[in-house]
Design an enzyme around this catalytic site. Structure first.
Site, PDB file in Angstrom:
ATOM      1  N   ASN A   3       0.926  -1.202   0.111  1.00  0.00           N
ATOM      2  CA  ASN A   3       0.364   0.383   0.141  1.00  0.00           C
ATOM      3  C   ASN A   3       1.053   1.078  -0.106  1.00  0.00           C
ATOM      4  O   ASN A   3       1.277   1.771   1.253  1.00  0.00           O
ATOM      5  CB  ASN A   3      -1.482   0.034   1.603  1.00  0.00           C
ATOM      6  CG  ASN A   3      -2.339   1.010   1.249  1.00  0.00           C
ATOM      7  OD1 ASN A   3      -1.994   1.794   0.610  1.00  0.00           O
ATOM      8  ND2 ASN A   3      -1.887   1.201   2.510  1.00  0.00           N
ATOM      9  N   LYS A  37       0.306   4.541  -0.738  1.00  0.00           N
ATOM     10  CA  LYS A  37      -0.501   5.408   0.407  1.00  0.00           C
ATOM     11  C   LYS A  37      -0.377   6.186  -1.012  1.00  0.00           C
ATOM     12  O   LYS A  37       0.283   6.440  -2.253  1.00  0.00           O
ATOM     13  CB  LYS A  37       0.230   5.988   1.487  1.00  0.00           C
ATOM     14  CG  LYS A  37       0.229   4.539   2.435  1.00  0.00           C
ATOM     15  CD  LYS A  37      -0.132   4.797   3.905  1.00  0.00           C
ATOM     16  CE  LYS A  37       0.144   3.210   4.695  1.00  0.00           C
ATOM     17  NZ  LYS A  37      -0.382   3.321   6.415  1.00  0.00           N
ATOM     18  N   HIS A  94      -9.544   1.251   4.230  1.00  0.00           N
ATOM     19  CA  HIS A  94      -8.659   1.420   5.733  1.00  0.00           C
ATOM     20  C   HIS A  94      -8.681   1.836   6.306  1.00  0.00           C
ATOM     21  O   HIS A  94      -9.578   3.083   6.186  1.00  0.00           O
ATOM     22  CB  HIS A  94      -7.053   2.106   4.169  1.00  0.00           C
ATOM     23  CG  HIS A  94      -6.290   2.281   4.684  1.00  0.00           C
ATOM     24  ND1 HIS A  94      -5.541   2.708   5.698  1.00  0.00           N
ATOM     25  CD2 HIS A  94      -5.122   1.140   4.978  1.00  0.00           C
ATOM     26  CE1 HIS A  94      -4.474   2.412   5.526  1.00  0.00           C
ATOM     27  NE2 HIS A  94      -4.289   1.682   5.325  1.00  0.00           N
ATOM     28  N   GLU A 132      -7.220   4.320   7.428  1.00  0.00           N
ATOM     29  CA  GLU A 132      -6.731   6.461   7.186  1.00  0.00           C
ATOM     30  C   GLU A 132      -8.186   6.802   6.738  1.00  0.00           C
ATOM     31  O   GLU A 132      -8.491   8.058   6.237  1.00  0.00           O
ATOM     32  CB  GLU A 132      -6.051   6.515   6.834  1.00  0.00           C
ATOM     33  CG  GLU A 132      -4.550   5.790   7.379  1.00  0.00           C
ATOM     34  CD  GLU A 132      -3.510   5.924   6.837  1.00  0.00           C
ATOM     35  OE1 GLU A 132      -2.974   6.045   5.166  1.00  0.00           O
ATOM     36  OE2 GLU A 132      -2.178   5.199   7.258  1.00  0.00           O
ATOM     37  N   GLU A 180      -6.426  -5.152  10.687  1.00  0.00           N
ATOM     38  CA  GLU A 180      -5.230  -4.152  10.336  1.00  0.00           C
ATOM     39  C   GLU A 180      -5.167  -3.487  11.680  1.00  0.00           C
ATOM     40  O   GLU A 180      -6.486  -2.496  11.985  1.00  0.00           O
ATOM     41  CB  GLU A 180      -5.171  -3.141   9.147  1.00  0.00           C
ATOM     42  CG  GLU A 180      -4.918  -3.261   7.790  1.00  0.00           C
ATOM     43  CD  GLU A 180      -3.947  -2.693   7.299  1.00  0.00           C
ATOM     44  OE1 GLU A 180      -3.104  -2.909   6.501  1.00  0.00           O
ATOM     45  OE2 GLU A 180      -4.710  -1.977   6.706  1.00  0.00           O
ATOM     46  N   GLY A 213       1.601   1.993  10.895  1.00  0.00           N
ATOM     47  CA  GLY A 213       2.415   3.514  10.600  1.00  0.00           C
ATOM     48  C   GLY A 213       3.211   3.841  11.808  1.00  0.00           C
ATOM     49  O   GLY A 213       4.249   4.667  11.940  1.00  0.00           O
ATOM     50  N   SER A 255       2.629  -2.025  10.676  1.00  0.00           N
ATOM     51  CA  SER A 255       4.469  -2.331  10.648  1.00  0.00           C
ATOM     52  C   SER A 255       5.002  -3.323  10.587  1.00  0.00           C
ATOM     53  O   SER A 255       6.109  -3.706  11.125  1.00  0.00           O
ATOM     54  CB  SER A 255       4.460  -1.878  11.900  1.00  0.00           C
ATOM     55  OG  SER A 255       4.057  -0.494  12.507  1.00  0.00           O
TER      56      SER A 255
HETATM   57  C1  PEP Z   1      -0.974   0.003   5.988  1.00  0.00           C
HETATM   58  O1  PEP Z   1      -1.360   1.313   6.313  1.00  0.00           O
HETATM   59  O2  PEP Z   1      -2.128  -0.367   5.355  1.00  0.00           O
HETATM   60  C2  PEP Z   1      -0.176  -0.033   6.765  1.00  0.00           C
HETATM   61  C3  PEP Z   1      -0.420  -1.331   6.717  1.00  0.00           C
HETATM   62  O3  PEP Z   1       1.161   1.213   6.973  1.00  0.00           O
HETATM   63  P1  PEP Z   1       2.209   0.403   7.716  1.00  0.00           P
HETATM   64  O4  PEP Z   1       3.118  -0.997   7.604  1.00  0.00           O
HETATM   65  O5  PEP Z   1       2.988   1.622   7.348  1.00  0.00           O
HETATM   66  O6  PEP Z   1       1.716   0.227   9.444  1.00  0.00           O
END
Ligand code: PEP
Length: 257
Positions: free
Chosen positions: A9, A11, A95, A97, A167, A173, A212
């Site tokens: 992803n 982003k 997601h 976000e 998630e 993040g 992460s």
């Molecule tokens: C995400 O935004 O789906 C995600 C898993 O981000 P990160 O790996 O940075 O935690």
């Protein structure tokens, strides 16, 4: 047969030269990896570039969101049929976000899932609890609520048209991934819930972990029996690190359960 699936992803990151270097590195780095599947989700303006560089390769690409509508007066939105025109096979929906900042509700996420499948995309449906909900021990409740809304909208049998991704919001993040034990426990719980509703769907559906995930924790997380792959944000911005995660995923034997 559930193969490991690694989804980048990206982003709101990248540029034409940066994407080119990333995709060249990814194509070179994964050329011998045949045990796992790899997908890159780009910001919409770069889908044309993904299409021109990845067509005919084993790497698939997708969008990071889509409208529940097919066309019309929805300024700034992109429809499933537009993603299809740019060769996408996947789209991330729900997601966190977007759920928090874009105000996507559980209901509208279900509608997106339906619209994506109708157009021929595989939606990657994200769910997970906030830090506060985690501290209150509400993870099971929150994820089941999100999953049940989806099931009510699309029907249990159609769930395998897409992919699920657990998630936890507190892990996205932050550099603070869920422990492999926690992630496995939640995915096992979710899979068990689905098996009760429909044994075939429960066993066949792919459930990813995201939050992460990086090259240092990938082996421990991806070795868990219910974790079918990863949704990767930050670590997908570094080509070498992302290729390392793909290599780890490729090293696992496909589950024939
Ligand atoms: C995400 O935004 O789906 C995600 C898993 O981000 P990160 O790996 O940075 O935690």
């Amino acid at each position: 047969m559930r193969r490991k699936l690694i989804v980048a992803n990206r982003k709101m990151n990248g540029s034409i030269p940066d994407n080119r270097a990333f995709l060249e590195g990814l194509l070179m780095g994964t050329k011998d990896f045949t045990n796992a599947d790899f997908v890159v989700c780009f910001p919409h303006p770069y889908l044309f570039q993904a299409q021109s560089m990845l067509t005919g390769t084993p790497i698939a690409w997708g969008g990071q969101n889509m409208s529940r509508y097919d066309h019309g007066p929805y300024t700034g939105s992109v429809s499933a049929s537009m993603l299809i025109e740019f060769g996408c096979r996947y789209v991330i929906i729900g997601h966190s976000e977007r759920r928090t900042r874009g105000h996507d509700s559980d209901n509208s996420v279900g509608e997106r899932f339906r619209a994506a499948v109708a157009a021929g995309l595989r939606p990657i449906f994200c769910m997970g609890e906030t830090q506060e909900e985690f501290e209150q021990g509400l993870t099971d409740l929150v994820t089941i609520r999100q999953l049940n809304t989806l099931i009510q909208q699309v029907g249990i049998k159609n769930l395998t048209d897409g992919i699920l991704a657990y998630e936890p919001v507190w892990a996205i993040g932050t550099g603070k991934a869920a422990t492999p034990e926690h992630a496995q426990a939640i995915l096992h719980f979710l899979r068990g819930y689905l098996i009760l509703k429909d044994p075939v769907v429960g066993r066949e559906i792919s459930i990813l972990y995201g939050g992460s995930l990086n090259s240092r924790n990938a082996a421990d997380l991806l070795s868990m029996p219910d974790i079918d792959g990863g949704l990767i944000g930050t670590a997908s911005l570094n080509t070498e690190e992302f290729v390392e995660i793909c290599q780890t995923a490729n090293s696992f034997v496909v589950c024939e359960c």
